[in-house]
Enzyme design. Structure first.
Site, mmCIF file in Angstrom:
data_model
loop_
_atom_site.group_PDB
_atom_site.id
_atom_site.type_symbol
_atom_site.label_atom_id
_atom_site.label_comp_id
_atom_site.label_asym_id
_atom_site.label_seq_id
_atom_site.Cartn_x
_atom_site.Cartn_y
_atom_site.Cartn_z
ATOM 1 C CG ASP A 48 3.864 -3.564 10.352
ATOM 2 O OD1 ASP A 48 2.896 -4.337 10.352
ATOM 3 O OD2 ASP A 48 5.029 -3.925 10.568
ATOM 4 C CG ASP A 90 6.088 -10.777 10.612
ATOM 5 O OD1 ASP A 90 6.406 -10.039 9.657
ATOM 6 O OD2 ASP A 90 5.609 -10.336 11.675
HETATM 7 C C1 GLA Z 1 5.855 -6.407 12.069
HETATM 8 C C2 GLA Z 1 6.264 -6.698 10.642
HETATM 9 C C3 GLA Z 1 7.752 -6.947 10.556
HETATM 10 C C4 GLA Z 1 8.486 -5.747 11.086
HETATM 11 C C5 GLA Z 1 8.021 -5.446 12.506
HETATM 12 C C6 GLA Z 1 8.629 -4.152 13.022
HETATM 13 O O1 GLA Z 1 5.973 -7.527 12.855
HETATM 14 O O2 GLA Z 1 5.549 -7.762 10.125
HETATM 15 O O3 GLA Z 1 8.132 -7.214 9.230
HETATM 16 O O4 GLA Z 1 8.259 -4.652 10.253
HETATM 17 O O5 GLA Z 1 6.620 -5.336 12.595
HETATM 18 O O6 GLA Z 1 8.239 -3.865 14.300
#
Ligand code: GLA
Length: 721
Positions: A473, A543
């Protein structure tokens, strides 16, 4: 041979399966652009340099050649071309003017290595043209590279700058691709967005002046994707001329389009100049990242299929497993509330549903109980996993499934052991307060010590654990861009050196954990780009998992990128949805790419568990089409209330057709056609058991929209043998 030199005309012809690109060296000095398009009869093709008053010219050539007008292969700041410039180099005299003229060429099999950057892999057919040009005052030489991917109709472009003078020069702007087109009667397509709303489709007519999309965020970004297309105003999904462009890079970029006084269009793709300078010492070279372009006369669909094949054949890493795993991800169901007991419940429920892999998201390491602490401390939290990671992963695997884990290597929380020990390991400008975003700072990936620390801590935590998948990420953008590890005159190199560090770490992961795949993520699809695709098998698309929004994000993502990278999850985090039909709709929408789930499966009702099990089983029947088939869009969710598309195999004996309606409306009839269907044969829809003639599929089957939402239909046609 895809690259030819016609000596008596000083012309170079680059040929792909369905396109031609022609350039010429004028007066033995100036590389000018003649043609890019379909394979027409090009006899009589000649350079035109319309005279315009006020346009500078060289005394020896008079008004027959002015750098300000006509089409060039590349251009230079300050020497008579007033359009946007791809190159600016400050020399020892303090000015930034250059004028490069032709010196030599080279045609060779294969391509150049781009020194630490991601780039498209060559195959047996790949050929490259190198044009070498020199500027006598600055003492610099440039190499313009054209690498031809014949079968995919793609030509890639990159530029080398070499300082042959005896003093340093500063590169202030460097674009990898410049293309002049002889018209401005085009539309430009670009993808804008935001976190949770990536890649909205925008198509607008070109206007006189400069129009651009860019990122100065240190990431390719949710806000603008590096992909753009320039197409005829009449271009549709299936018909019309279109030029597609993209950048094999994941940091800042600039896509510039300039319509000039003569009605020509200049397109440039590259690093830009806002967050980039490079001090080039005497005797050294700098190689730009790679930009790619494709031409198709078969509309947006033709462009997409060229890019899809190109990404699959030349960009993506090899498939890590025999089949792409269906994952159960813990984020939306658990957020940071995870521990061994709960995770093993997830593992069991995943195995029971036929899901291949548990992905343990954020919250497993350091003091990571919320997003305020822990980033940078990549050791397992013993309060949550008392016997350590290896013992936990062994227990997960005892259920016969794979295991994936979340990491965010490039970031640090000020509340972490790492930050307390090394506050100077962050991106920051001397004397200036660093702004926070999601309570975190960006690690200085340009600093080799930071890379060493990260490699060391990931090796300590993960070696021998048997991790099959990393979700990598990146949850903030870069501000106050500077590196405490670089000298003042090199501060402008920070963002670029950061990306070199990131790519170095990606390569290390690929090499150190050869049996694992990486899913890239940046708050969803904030680094949905070709650079990331070089190292990552798939990318978390967004997301936003709400199907009605996802349709749009997924539609646009397929313009430039193949569905096999587009990670799509059925989301029902707290099992609020108890209705199998509603869950079926979410699943239909998710079948646009590799499948996964975001839900609290252990706590779900038996009905939901059974539905998921059935869905995973069905997906297995379609996955070869979704991951490896040809993809065709039919209806755009940006034009209407619906999204429709299909996948088909190379032989066109199978079609997976999807229709998704976002909102209820007064019913209308729509036709969904699949012209590749074989007329004269018959197909059976394995979903309904109904039979259809090939002619019916080719002409189009009709569907009536519904007053009630959600509504979706899926057909799986298999040719009767
Ligand atoms: C980001 C990602 C999510 C999740 C969060 C965890 O927002 O896009 O899918 O993994 O971080 O903190």
């Amino acid at each position: 041979m895809s690259v030819k030199y016609i000596e008596d005309e000083s012309k170079f012809v680059l040929e792909t399966q369905n396109s031609l690109y022609v350039l010429q060296i004028l007066y033995d000095k100036f590389p000018v652009h003649l043609y890019y398009g379909s394979k027409d009869d090009l006899s009589g093709l000649a350079y035109v340099n319309p005279y315009k008053s006020f346009s500078p010219y060289f005394e020896q050539y008079g008004i027959n050649y002015s750098p300000d007008v006509g089409m060039a292969e590349y251009s230079y700041f300050g020497s008579g071309d007033f359009r946007v410039t791809p190159l600016r180099i400050k020399n020892k005299n303090g000015d930034s003017v250059t004028h490069f003229t032709y010196k030599a060429y080279r045609i060779f099999d294969g391509r150049c290595d781009l020194q630490g950057l991601p780039f498209a892999a060559a195959d047996g057919n790949t050929q490259t043209l190198e044009l070498i040009l020199k500027d006598s005052v600055s003492g610099c030489e440039i190499g313009l590279y054209y690498t031809v991917f014949e079968k995919e109709d793609v030509i890639s472009r990159y530029v080398r700058v070499t300082n042959n003078s005896d003093s340093p020069v500063k590169i202030e702007k460097l674009m990898s691709l410049m293309l002049d087109l002889p018209s401005c009667e085009y539309d430009m397509i670009s993808l804008y967005g935001a976190h949770n709303a990536e890649r909205n489709f925008q198509r607008v007519p070109l206007f006189h002046g400069v129009q651009s999309v860019m990122s100065r965020r240190g990431a390719s970004s949710h806000q603008y994707n590096p992909f753009i297309a320039i197409c005829d105003k009449k271009t549709t999904e299936r018909q019309g001329d279109v030029y597609g462009f993209n950048f094999v890079y994941s940091g800042d970029f600039l896509d510039e389009v300039d319509v000039d006084q003569t009605g020509n269009t200049r397109i440039q793709i590259g690093l830009g100049s806002e967050n980039f300078t490079w001090l080039l010492e005497s005797g050294q070279s700098f190689m730009s990242p790679e930009a790619v372009m494709t031409y198709s006369s078969c509309g947006l669909g033709g462009m997409s299929s060229n890019f899809h094949r190109f990404v699959r054949e030349h960009i993506l890493p090899p498939e890590p497993f025999e089949r792409r795993p269906v994952v159960l991800n813990t984020w939306e169901a658990c957020y940071f509330n995870i521990d061994e007991r709960e995770m093993l419940r997830f593992a069991k429920s995943a195995a029971d549903a036929g899901i291949d892999m548990l992905v343990m998201d954020d919250g497993w390491f350091g003091a990571r109980n919320n997003d305020k602490a822990g980033l940078g401390d990549w050791y397992v939290n013993r309060d949550k996993f008392k016997n350590g990671l290896k013992s936990f992963v062994d227990s997960v695997k005892a259920y016969g499934i794979k295991f994936g884990i979340w990491i965010e290597p490039e970031m640090v929380n000020p509340d972490s052991d790492l930050y307390r020990a090394h506050p100077d390991w962050c991106i920051r400008c001397a004397g200036r307060e660093s702004t926070l975003s999601r309570n975190q700072l960006v690690l200085d990936m340009s600093n080799p010590k930071v890379l060493e620390y990260l490699k060391d801590s990931f090796a300590k935590s993960f070696d021998g654990v048997g991790i099959d998948y990393f979700k990598w990420d990146m949850n903030r953008h870069m501000s106050e861009v500077g590196s405490p590890a670089l000298a003042p005159e090199r501060q402008g190199e920070t963002a670029y050196r950061y990306m070199l560090g990131v790519y170095d770490l990606y390569r290390w992961f690929n090499e150190h954990f050869p049996n694992a795949m990486i899913e890239n993520c940046s708050g969803g699809g904030g680094r949905y780009d070709l650079g990331m695709m070089k190292y990552c098998t798939q990318i978390w698309t967004s997301d936003n998992t709400w199907p009605k929004k996802r349709m749009k994000i997924q539609y646009s993502s397929t313009l430039a990128y193949p569905p096999c990278v587009m990670s799509c999850h059925v989301s029902n985090p707290h099992n609020v949805c108890e209705n199998p039909d509603e869950l079926k709709y979410r699943w239909h929408v998710a079948l646009n790419g590799p499948l996964g789930y975001e839900m609290h499966l252990p706590n779900a009702s038996e009905i939901i568990k059974d539905t998921v099990k059935e869905q995973v089983k069905k997906y297995r029947e379609y996955e070869h089409l979704i991951l490896r088939g040809e993809f065709h869009r039919i209806l755009s969710p940006f034009d209407s209330n619906y999204y429709a598309y299909y996948f088909t195999n190379a032989e066109h004996t199978e079609f997976l057709l999807s229709f998704e309606q976002s909102y209820g409306e007064s019913p209308v009839k729509l036709t969904l056609s699949m012209p590749e269907a074989e007329v004269g044969t018959r197909y059976t829809d394995t979903v309904s058991g109904d039979e259809y003639s090939g002619r019916m599929l080719a002409d189009g089957i009709t569907i009536k929209t519904k007053e009630k939402d959600p509504y979706s239909v899926m057909w799986h046609f298999v040719r009767n043998d």
